[in-house]
Design a protein around this motif. Structure first.
Motif, PDB file in Angstrom:
ATOM      1  N   ILE A  85       0.864  -1.175   0.000  1.00 39.63           N
ATOM      2  CA  ILE A  85       0.000   0.000   0.000  1.00 39.63           C
ATOM      3  C   ILE A  85       0.901   1.226   0.000  1.00 39.63           C
ATOM      4  N   MET A  87       1.616   4.144   1.916  1.00 38.98           N
ATOM      5  CA  MET A  87       1.406   4.806   3.202  1.00 38.98           C
ATOM      6  C   MET A  87       2.742   5.431   3.549  1.00 38.98           C
ATOM      7  N   ASN A 115      -4.039   0.143  -2.258  1.00 42.75           N
ATOM      8  CA  ASN A 115      -4.510   1.517  -2.107  1.00 42.75           C
ATOM      9  C   ASN A 115      -4.640   2.223  -3.459  1.00 42.75           C
ATOM     10  N   CYS A 122     -11.812  -1.801  -0.174  1.00 39.89           N
ATOM     11  CA  CYS A 122     -10.449  -1.936   0.336  1.00 39.89           C
ATOM     12  C   CYS A 122      -9.702  -0.602   0.290  1.00 39.89           C
ATOM     13  N   THR A 123      -9.631   0.016  -0.874  1.00 39.03           N
ATOM     14  CA  THR A 123      -8.891   1.273  -1.025  1.00 39.03           C
ATOM     15  C   THR A 123      -9.519   2.389  -0.213  1.00 39.03           C
ATOM     16  N   ILE A 126      -8.322   1.870   3.364  1.00 43.77           N
ATOM     17  CA  ILE A 126      -6.889   2.158   3.510  1.00 43.77           C
ATOM     18  C   ILE A 126      -6.619   3.648   3.377  1.00 43.77           C
ATOM     19  N   GLN A 129      -7.586   5.460   6.569  1.00 46.89           N
ATOM     20  CA  GLN A 129      -6.651   5.258   7.679  1.00 46.89           C
ATOM     21  C   GLN A 129      -5.287   5.880   7.375  1.00 46.89           C
ATOM     22  N   ASN A 130      -4.893   5.872   6.120  1.00 46.37           N
ATOM     23  CA  ASN A 130      -3.635   6.499   5.717  1.00 46.37           C
ATOM     24  C   ASN A 130      -3.676   8.001   5.971  1.00 46.37           C
ATOM     25  N   ASP A 168      -7.699  -5.250  13.210  1.00 49.38           N
ATOM     26  CA  ASP A 168      -7.125  -5.219  11.865  1.00 49.38           C
ATOM     27  C   ASP A 168      -7.552  -6.434  11.049  1.00 49.38           C
ATOM     28  N   MET A 175     -10.920  -6.535   2.528  1.00 52.23           N
ATOM     29  CA  MET A 175      -9.895  -6.181   1.537  1.00 52.23           C
ATOM     30  C   MET A 175      -9.575  -7.320   0.580  1.00 52.23           C
ATOM     31  N   HIS A 192       3.308  -4.740   3.650  1.00 60.55           N
ATOM     32  CA  HIS A 192       2.524  -4.155   4.735  1.00 60.55           C
ATOM     33  C   HIS A 192       1.607  -5.268   5.201  1.00 60.55           C
ATOM     34  N   TRP A 194      -1.550  -5.394   5.867  1.00 66.63           N
ATOM     35  CA  TRP A 194      -2.897  -5.506   5.293  1.00 66.63           C
ATOM     36  C   TRP A 194      -2.910  -6.338   4.015  1.00 66.63           C
TER      37      TRP A 194
END
Length: 503
Positions: A85, A87, A115, A122-123, A126, A129-130, A168, A175, A192, A194
């Motif tokens: 992802i 991040m 992401n 999913c994206t 993410i 949260q990012n 998580d 996702m 990562h 995830w």
């Protein structure tokens, strides 16, 4: 619910389920949807690594020849998925190391950025949260009380709790959709947690969870995957789940769930370690300008540190005792801000030293970095003045640092994923308590400084480096010694582990 045989309380599990429902209400639930996938080239990463992007097929990126071609029929020989992802820059950089190692070992890396699919649940999760994490990173650098009371404790202890992993894992169930069209026997390396968790939940058979940093945290657990770590400290900490539930002694991770590999480093960097260190030692012994590489990460924080260190270095740049490479990433506003604060950085007003910008021209940026690594005598070009790099393309923005590492003498960075790279390093203040242990590990193996927690201490270290060439020489000698011990071979080891899981 259990995590490696450790019972999670009903209260924690109910909270995780409740949070998942909140995510569904806010971002939807597309687990019953199938997104047709295809492969395309990455303009920055395909040339060096033979890498292919995994994207959702649509009218804009497909043509008649591939419109009816299934994803499986598009697959190249010996594929391996690099799940990641965006991040910050760290997880992209680790993914690039894995792609480099895969190419060197005869595999075709498939880049799967969870992401990068804005239409998916999913994206959306993410990205949400990012954005929160990036905002927290910036606030932690601006407000010391916020950092002390919230950010440091959350990054250092909050993410360490086994109960955090339960939440998580439930979110990772949302996702999995993008994996539906992907054959389940392709090895997956998640850089990562995830992507690793999502791969496991989607039924992928051979999943490696490449854990970053040097501070064991339950945040990084993906039960069902093989966990790889870069340090012995992490190996024992994760193996015993030490401190993941206060002082309680937990059931350990099984033997086949975790392994030590060494640092996740690009094959090209590892292959040239001895040559690059010899070039650095030669420059140090002959009094050549010291090339400092500053890298600004994806969160764009720590402006005060960069401003004060550059002011400290400017007299040395004028005297041709130092040269600055500054990678602003994809943040051109960072350079504009520095010019406002430091008038000498305005090329039109400056007559004392060269200021050269390398913006949004990947071929030129890459050529400069490659030639600077090879031509150690051309100090008038590569060891003179200030060279500023910036590119709107995120892949260029991240990867130019990797290329410039070979040419620089010192990398100035926070102790993030860059703490593990085989180049002399000066560490500025961390963002989040977990990063502290990256600097500790680097100082222990002798390829980096201790963490400089104030701009004043960082400036004092710069002066020490400039006036004592033995600091650089000693770090280079330690890097060569570490390389001979296999410390920097982690990316190749991870790829080998991933492809061997199905054999």
């Amino acid at each position: 619910m259990e995590i490696f045989g450790n019972k999670i309380s009903d209260k924690t599990y109910k909270k995780a389920c409740k949070n998942q429902k909140k995510m569904i209400k806010r971002f939807g639930d597309d687990r019953n949807q199938v997104y047709p996938l295809m492969l395309n080239d990455n303009e920055v990463l395909t040339p060096p690594f033979g890498l292919k992007n995994i994207v959702i097929k649509n009218d804009n990126n497909s043509n008649e020849s591939d419109a009816n071609l299934s994803f499986q029929n598009q697959l190249p020989k010996n594929p391996i998925i690099i799940g990641n992802i965006r991040m910050g820059f760290g997880h992209y950089r680790i993914s690039m190391a894995m792609a480099s190692a895969a190419k060197a070992l005869g595999y075709t890396p498939l880049w799967l950025d969870l992401n990068s699919f804005p239409q998916t649940t999913c994206t959306k999760i993410i990205s949400y949260q990012n954005n929160l994490y990036s905002m927290g990173s910036r606030l932690s650098q601006k407000y010391s009380l916020f950092n002390k009371l919230f950010w440091e404790p959350m990054n250092y202890e909050g993410f360490k709790k086994l109960s955090y992993n339960a939440g998580d894992q439930k979110n990772a169930e949302l996702m999995t959709t993008i994996f539906k069209e992907i054959p389940k026997d392709i090895p997956v390396i998640g850089t990562h947690v995830w992507p690793a968790q999502a791969a496991v939940h989607s039924g992928m058979k051979y999943v490696v969870n490449a854990i970053p940093d040097n501070w064991p945290m339950a945040l990084h657990l993906a039960e069902g995957a093989l966990h790889t770590v870069q340090t012995e400290n992490c190996f024992l900490g994760y193996k015993t789940l030490h401190g993941f539930d206060g002082t309680k002694v937990l059931n350990p991770m099984p033997e086949d769930a975790i392994t030590y590999t060494g640092h996740y480093i690009d094959y090209e960097l590892v292959e040239n370690i001895e040559k690059d260190c010899e070039n650095r030692i030669e420059r140090a012994k002959n009094g050549k300008p010291i090339r400092f590489l500053f890298t600004i990460g994806g969160a764009g924080a720590q402006g005060d540190f960069f401003e004060k260190k550059k002011k400290k270095l400017l007299p040395y740049v004028k005297e041709k005792k130092a040269c600055i490479y500054l990678n602003c990433g994809d943040y051109e506003n960072v350079w504009e801000s520095l010019k406002k604060k430091i008038p000498e950085l305005n090329a039109s007003d400056n007559k004392d030293f060269l200021i050269s910008t390398h913006f949004n021209n990947w071929d030129e940026e890459k050529s400069f970095a490659e030639n600077a690594a090879i031509d150690t005598q051309a100090d008038s070009i590569f060891g003179n003045g200030i060279h500023v790099f910036c590119n709107k393309n995120i892949f260029s923005a991240v990867y130019i640092t990797n290329l410039l590492m070979r040419a620089c003498d010192f990398l100035i960075t926070k102790p993030s994923e860059l703490a593990f790279y085989p180049v002399p390093k000066l560490f500025i203040k961390r963002i989040g308590g977990h990063e502290m242990w990256g600097a500790i590990h680097s100082a222990d193996i002798g390829d980096g400084s201790q963490e400089c927690e104030t701009p004043e201490y960082a400036c004092a270290m710069i002066e020490q480096i400039l006036n004592n060439p033995q600091i650089e020489i000693r770090m280079c000698e330690n890097i060569i010694k570490n390389n001979n011990a296999g410390i920097y071979n982690g990316a190749c080891e991870v790829v080998k582990k991933a492809v061997s899981m199905g054999k």
